[in-house]
Structures are given as C-alpha cells and as structure tokens.
Motif scaffolding. Structure first.
Motif, PDB file in Angstrom:
ATOM      1  N   VAL A   7       9.576   2.860 -32.848  1.00  0.00           N
ATOM      2  CA  VAL A   7      10.570   3.529 -32.008  1.00  0.00           C
ATOM      3  C   VAL A   7      10.564   2.861 -30.649  1.00  0.00           C
ATOM      4  CG1 VAL A   7      11.224   5.684 -30.863  1.00  0.00           C
ATOM      5  CG2 VAL A   7      10.336   5.730 -33.206  1.00  0.00           C
ATOM      6  N   GLU A   8      11.748   2.638 -30.094  1.00  0.00           N
ATOM      7  CA  GLU A   8      11.863   2.069 -28.754  1.00  0.00           C
ATOM      8  C   GLU A   8      12.785   2.954 -27.923  1.00  0.00           C
ATOM      9  OE1 GLU A   8      13.093  -2.134 -26.487  1.00  0.00           O
ATOM     10  OE2 GLU A   8      12.885  -2.045 -28.681  1.00  0.00           O
ATOM     11  N   VAL A   9      12.353   3.270 -26.715  1.00  0.00           N
ATOM     12  CA  VAL A   9      13.168   4.044 -25.779  1.00  0.00           C
ATOM     13  C   VAL A   9      13.380   3.177 -24.550  1.00  0.00           C
ATOM     14  CG1 VAL A   9      13.459   6.209 -24.526  1.00  0.00           C
ATOM     15  CG2 VAL A   9      12.074   6.161 -26.615  1.00  0.00           C
ATOM     16  N   ASN A  10      14.622   2.811 -24.289  1.00  0.00           N
ATOM     17  CA  ASN A  10      14.935   1.939 -23.160  1.00  0.00           C
ATOM     18  C   ASN A  10      15.460   2.742 -21.970  1.00  0.00           C
ATOM     19  OD1 ASN A  10      14.175  -0.240 -24.660  1.00  0.00           O
ATOM     20  ND2 ASN A  10      16.235  -1.026 -25.020  1.00  0.00           N
ATOM     21  N   ALA A  11      15.144   2.267 -20.778  1.00  0.00           N
ATOM     22  CA  ALA A  11      15.616   2.848 -19.515  1.00  0.00           C
ATOM     23  C   ALA A  11      15.047   4.241 -19.254  1.00  0.00           C
ATOM     24  CB  ALA A  11      17.140   2.873 -19.453  1.00  0.00           C
ATOM     25  N   VAL A  12      13.783   4.445 -19.629  1.00  0.00           N
ATOM     26  CA  VAL A  12      13.095   5.694 -19.293  1.00  0.00           C
ATOM     27  C   VAL A  12      13.027   5.821 -17.777  1.00  0.00           C
ATOM     28  CG1 VAL A  12      10.884   6.900 -19.416  1.00  0.00           C
ATOM     29  CG2 VAL A  12      11.750   5.655 -21.416  1.00  0.00           C
ATOM     30  N   GLN A  13      13.392   6.987 -17.253  1.00  0.00           N
ATOM     31  CA  GLN A  13      13.541   7.164 -15.803  1.00  0.00           C
ATOM     32  C   GLN A  13      12.273   7.753 -15.188  1.00  0.00           C
ATOM     33  OE1 GLN A  13      17.100   9.567 -15.470  1.00  0.00           O
ATOM     34  NE2 GLN A  13      18.353   8.042 -16.524  1.00  0.00           N
ATOM     35  N   ILE A  14      11.676   6.989 -14.262  1.00  0.00           N
ATOM     36  CA  ILE A  14      10.447   7.426 -13.597  1.00  0.00           C
ATOM     37  C   ILE A  14      10.741   7.729 -12.131  1.00  0.00           C
ATOM     38  CG2 ILE A  14       8.105   6.774 -12.932  1.00  0.00           C
ATOM     39  CD1 ILE A  14       8.496   7.217 -15.940  1.00  0.00           C
ATOM     40  N   LEU A  15      10.549   8.990 -11.755  1.00  0.00           N
ATOM     41  CA  LEU A  15      10.697   9.423 -10.366  1.00  0.00           C
ATOM     42  C   LEU A  15       9.337   9.394  -9.672  1.00  0.00           C
ATOM     43  CD1 LEU A  15      13.113  12.432 -10.927  1.00  0.00           C
ATOM     44  CD2 LEU A  15      13.615  10.458  -9.464  1.00  0.00           C
ATOM     45  N   PRO A  16       9.312   9.187  -8.360  1.00  0.00           N
ATOM     46  CA  PRO A  16       8.030   9.148  -7.650  1.00  0.00           C
ATOM     47  C   PRO A  16       7.379  10.519  -7.561  1.00  0.00           C
ATOM     48  CG  PRO A  16       9.845   9.087  -6.091  1.00  0.00           C
ATOM     49  CD  PRO A  16      10.460   8.970  -7.468  1.00  0.00           C
ATOM     50  N   GLU A  17       6.045  10.521  -7.633  1.00  0.00           N
ATOM     51  CA  GLU A  17       5.235  11.721  -7.415  1.00  0.00           C
ATOM     52  C   GLU A  17       5.494  12.830  -8.441  1.00  0.00           C
ATOM     53  OE1 GLU A  17       5.300  13.003  -3.338  1.00  0.00           O
ATOM     54  OE2 GLU A  17       5.536  10.942  -2.592  1.00  0.00           O
ATOM     55  N   VAL A  18       6.022  12.445  -9.605  1.00  0.00           N
ATOM     56  CA  VAL A  18       6.348  13.420 -10.645  1.00  0.00           C
ATOM     57  C   VAL A  18       5.768  12.947 -11.977  1.00  0.00           C
ATOM     58  CG1 VAL A  18       8.215  14.537 -11.928  1.00  0.00           C
ATOM     59  CG2 VAL A  18       8.480  14.124  -9.483  1.00  0.00           C
ATOM     60  N   ASN A  19       5.208  13.882 -12.744  1.00  0.00           N
ATOM     61  CA  ASN A  19       4.742  13.590 -14.098  1.00  0.00           C
ATOM     62  C   ASN A  19       5.866  13.851 -15.087  1.00  0.00           C
ATOM     63  OD1 ASN A  19       2.288  13.228 -12.867  1.00  0.00           O
ATOM     64  ND2 ASN A  19       1.347  15.063 -13.712  1.00  0.00           N
ATOM     65  N   SER A  20       5.927  13.042 -16.139  1.00  0.00           N
ATOM     66  CA  SER A  20       6.914  13.298 -17.177  1.00  0.00           C
ATOM     67  C   SER A  20       6.336  12.967 -18.544  1.00  0.00           C
ATOM     68  CB  SER A  20       8.199  12.496 -16.943  1.00  0.00           C
ATOM     69  OG  SER A  20       7.981  11.114 -17.087  1.00  0.00           O
TER      70      SER A  20
ATOM     71  N   GLU B 264       0.818  -1.211   0.000  1.00  0.00           N
ATOM     72  CA  GLU B 264       0.000   0.000   0.000  1.00  0.00           C
ATOM     73  C   GLU B 264       0.853   1.263   0.000  1.00  0.00           C
ATOM     74  OE1 GLU B 264      -2.790  -0.031   3.140  1.00  0.00           O
ATOM     75  OE2 GLU B 264      -3.944  -1.740   2.374  1.00  0.00           O
ATOM     76  N   THR B 265       2.091   1.134   0.449  1.00  0.00           N
ATOM     77  CA  THR B 265       2.976   2.292   0.516  1.00  0.00           C
ATOM     78  C   THR B 265       3.780   2.486  -0.769  1.00  0.00           C
ATOM     79  OG1 THR B 265       4.673   0.908   1.551  1.00  0.00           O
ATOM     80  CG2 THR B 265       3.203   2.135   3.023  1.00  0.00           C
ATOM     81  N   GLN B 266       3.509   1.693  -1.794  1.00  0.00           N
ATOM     82  CA  GLN B 266       4.246   1.810  -3.050  1.00  0.00           C
ATOM     83  C   GLN B 266       4.128   3.218  -3.634  1.00  0.00           C
ATOM     84  OE1 GLN B 266       6.051  -0.588  -5.263  1.00  0.00           O
ATOM     85  NE2 GLN B 266       6.563   1.483  -5.932  1.00  0.00           N
ATOM     86  N   SER B 267       5.275   3.770  -4.049  1.00  0.00           N
ATOM     87  CA  SER B 267       5.281   5.081  -4.700  1.00  0.00           C
ATOM     88  C   SER B 267       5.055   4.905  -6.194  1.00  0.00           C
ATOM     89  CB  SER B 267       6.614   5.784  -4.449  1.00  0.00           C
ATOM     90  OG  SER B 267       6.823   6.015  -3.074  1.00  0.00           O
ATOM     91  N   PHE B 268       4.518   5.947  -6.833  1.00  0.00           N
ATOM     92  CA  PHE B 268       4.262   5.914  -8.263  1.00  0.00           C
ATOM     93  C   PHE B 268       4.674   7.228  -8.907  1.00  0.00           C
ATOM     94  CE2 PHE B 268       1.378   2.735  -6.608  1.00  0.00           C
ATOM     95  CZ  PHE B 268       1.418   1.721  -7.563  1.00  0.00           C
ATOM     96  N   GLY B 269       5.176   7.126 -10.135  1.00  0.00           N
ATOM     97  CA  GLY B 269       5.377   8.280 -10.991  1.00  0.00           C
ATOM     98  C   GLY B 269       4.450   8.133 -12.184  1.00  0.00           C
ATOM     99  N   ARG B 270       4.371   9.155 -13.023  1.00  0.00           N
ATOM    100  CA  ARG B 270       3.450   9.110 -14.156  1.00  0.00           C
ATOM    101  C   ARG B 270       4.170   9.507 -15.448  1.00  0.00           C
ATOM    102  NH1 ARG B 270       1.127  10.421  -9.657  1.00  0.00           N
ATOM    103  NH2 ARG B 270       1.961  12.545  -9.765  1.00  0.00           N
ATOM    104  N   LEU B 271       3.846   8.774 -16.515  1.00  0.00           N
ATOM    105  CA  LEU B 271       4.468   9.004 -17.813  1.00  0.00           C
ATOM    106  C   LEU B 271       3.396   9.211 -18.872  1.00  0.00           C
ATOM    107  CD1 LEU B 271       7.129   8.968 -19.527  1.00  0.00           C
ATOM    108  CD2 LEU B 271       6.642   6.543 -19.948  1.00  0.00           C
ATOM    109  N   ARG B 272       3.624  10.200 -19.747  1.00  0.00           N
ATOM    110  CA  ARG B 272       2.740  10.470 -20.877  1.00  0.00           C
ATOM    111  C   ARG B 272       3.595  10.402 -22.147  1.00  0.00           C
ATOM    112  NH1 ARG B 272       1.968  14.934 -19.360  1.00  0.00           N
ATOM    113  NH2 ARG B 272       3.214  16.218 -20.766  1.00  0.00           N
ATOM    114  N   VAL B 273       3.152   9.685 -23.151  1.00  0.00           N
ATOM    115  CA  VAL B 273       3.889   9.551 -24.403  1.00  0.00           C
ATOM    116  C   VAL B 273       3.259  10.463 -25.452  1.00  0.00           C
ATOM    117  CG1 VAL B 273       4.652   7.963 -26.212  1.00  0.00           C
ATOM    118  CG2 VAL B 273       4.535   7.178 -23.829  1.00  0.00           C
ATOM    119  N   ASP B 274       4.088  11.214 -26.164  1.00  0.00           N
ATOM    120  CA  ASP B 274       3.635  12.179 -27.164  1.00  0.00           C
ATOM    121  C   ASP B 274       4.270  11.820 -28.502  1.00  0.00           C
ATOM    122  OD1 ASP B 274       2.752  14.334 -28.589  1.00  0.00           O
ATOM    123  OD2 ASP B 274       3.653  15.869 -27.319  1.00  0.00           O
TER     124      ASP B 274
END
Length: 297
Positions: free
Chosen positions: A99-112, A14-24
């Motif tokens: 197109v493939e993008v590897n190792a996209v960096q997701i930080l917690p509590e941040v949108n990218s 339940e304490t898992q952190s999440f970040g958010r990603l949007r692809v354009d």
C-alpha cells in the motif's frame, strides 16, 4: 544502526518545526494487526530518497516518526505558504499486497495516525492513495446554499422518527450525479475525523476545533436524519463534494487531537429551539468565499 530502522534528513536549522506520524497496519478482514510490516517514508518532492524506514510492532503500529514541517504560524493565520509538509508512505508486509499513500499532510507540533488496511496478495496487487490538498490551501467548489432546516415538503422528506447516530454511513466519492464515483462504507466517527482533518487545521485552539467538529457532525446528521440523498433516488448517505457536502479524502492521515475531540462528543449535534432535526450547518472560510449568515472558519 539497524538497516530496518533509520532516518536521513537534510541539514536543519535549530528552529525547524516537526510533526509526528504513526502508521497503523491492519488486515482488510477482521482488522487484525500486521506486525513486522516495513514502512518507508520519503518527501513528496524527492520520492526516491527514503528518509525514514521502520517496522510495525506486535500490534501493527510504528512508533511516532518525527518529520520536518513548516512553521506553525502558517496554519494560524492566512498565508500564501503551504502550512503542512507532504510525505509519501509505502507499506509492505509478507503475504500482503503493498500500500502506498502519497502526499500525507504533516502539520507542526501535532501527532497524526496513518491507518492502512492491507489485502492478501492473492486478492490484490496493491493499492495507491493520493491525499488531495487541504481545503484551506486549495480552492474547491464552494458550497451550494441550502436551507439549514429541511421541511417535509422538500424532496428530502424527513422519514426517521428521531435523531440516530449511525455506526456506518455511505460516502459517495464525488458529486451526486457522478455515476462513476465509488461508494465507501465508512464508520461515522472515522468519517467525521477525516472531514475535520481535511477542512480545519489541527494546530488551531481546542475550542475552535470543538466548534467546527460540532458543525460537521450536525450537517452530517441532518443528511442522515432527512435521508436526503436516498429520497432523491441515490444509494448513499453523503458525498465528498464541497459543492454539496464536506470534503472527505479516502486514505488520508488523521490528527490525534481531532480524533480525541470527535470521540468525546460524537453523539452531539446543533439544533434550533423546538426543532428536533440537526441543523444543516453550512460554513465557509470567510475570505476566499463570502457566506453571510453562515459560520466562518
């Protein structure tokens, strides 16, 4: 549940952190949006296991995709643990090369946002980008010290009559002497956003991000104003080598809050009293590398 829009996660606390990603997704010519592109996301540690599949809308964007990330504390204090999670993102669309993008960096509590430019199948077989480790997590070559104010007696002679914020700069993706490294035409604002996303954590306080963005812009505009590399016989504005300039990573995701800050102050820079040129604002992390008199992160 639609086959084209699903997510599969391992059991999370339940304490898992999440970040958010949007692809354009846009075309490489005219930057027109690409609707109905398929986007698949997998953990870098298990690339065959797709945990998210979705499609782009009429403006070529996905919704915000929530992805597990480490605790935010990892990025707020020096730690041995990697403060971001890594994901592989695959994009395919009818008539366009994948197109493939590897190792996209997701930080917690941040949108990218992950910008993706796609080429028609008749001119490309596809493209792969691999995002390098963040500069605060991986040890890159330290900056070679330079004077913060350039004089006309140095090789990098000042030739511009005033400070001009360019629309584009040319980034040499390697050290200056590496003739095999590719040059990239990059919008100035996009360059600053990329460097800031690569060199600081978007989880930091807003004032800290502002200060670092100003330092990055001042350094970059000093290179532009003095035409530093062109005066040395090179055909580019700046490099992606940390020993000479800042770390720019081709194809990486950009954090929304960093992007907004850059857009709000992109025409600003730091200078000394009675000195017209921007300061070559050099900095280091202050821990792995000591730099007396410089800014520290």
């Amino acid at each position: 549940m639609s086959d084209m829009n699903y997510r599969v996660y391992p059991a999370q606390m339940e304490t898992q952190s999440f970040g958010r990603l949007r692809v354009d997704c846009t075309t490489d010519v005219g930057f027109r949006p690409i609707p109905n592109a398929t986007v698949e996301i997998a953990s870098t540690g298990n690339p065959s296991n797709v945990i998210e599949r979705t499609t782009t809308d009429e403006i070529g964007r996905t919704g915000e995709i929530e992805l597990p990330a480490p605790p935010i504390e990892y990025s707020l204090e020096p730690a041995m643990d990697q403060p971001y999670s890594e994901y592989n993102v695959k994009i395919s669309a009818s008539g366009f090369a994948p197109v493939e993008v590897n190792a996209v960096q997701i930080l917690p509590e941040v949108n990218s946002e992950q910008p993706v430019t796609m080429e028609p199948t008749e001119v490309s077989q596809g493209e792969l980008f691999v995002v390098l480790p963040h500069t605060l997590y991986y040890e890159y070559p330290p900056k070679i010290a330079e004077d913060e104010i350039k004089t006309e007696f140095e090789t990098g002679e000042i030739v511009l009559p005033q400070v001009v914020v360019p629309e584009f700069i040319i980034v040499h993706d390697g050290p200056p002497s590496d003739t095999s490294a590719q040059n990239h035409y990059v919008r100035y604002r996009d360059y600053i956003k990329n460097v800031a996303s690569s060199e600081i954590y978007a989880t930091w306080p807003e004032a800290t991000i502002y200060a670092n963005v100003l330092a990055i812009m001042s350094f970059t505009l000093n290179r532009v104003f003095t035409e530093w590399y062109r005066n040395k016989g090179y055909n580019f504005t700046i490099t992606s080598s940390t020993a000479f300039d800042h770390k720019w990573m081709n194809g990486r995701n950009i954090y929304d809050n960093i992007g907004l800050i850059v857009d709000s102050i992109f025409n600003n820079y730091l200078s000394r009293p009675n000195v017209r040129q921007p300061i070559l604002t050099q900095y280091c992390d202050g821990k792995n590398v000591q730099c007396p008199g410089w800014m520290t992160l």
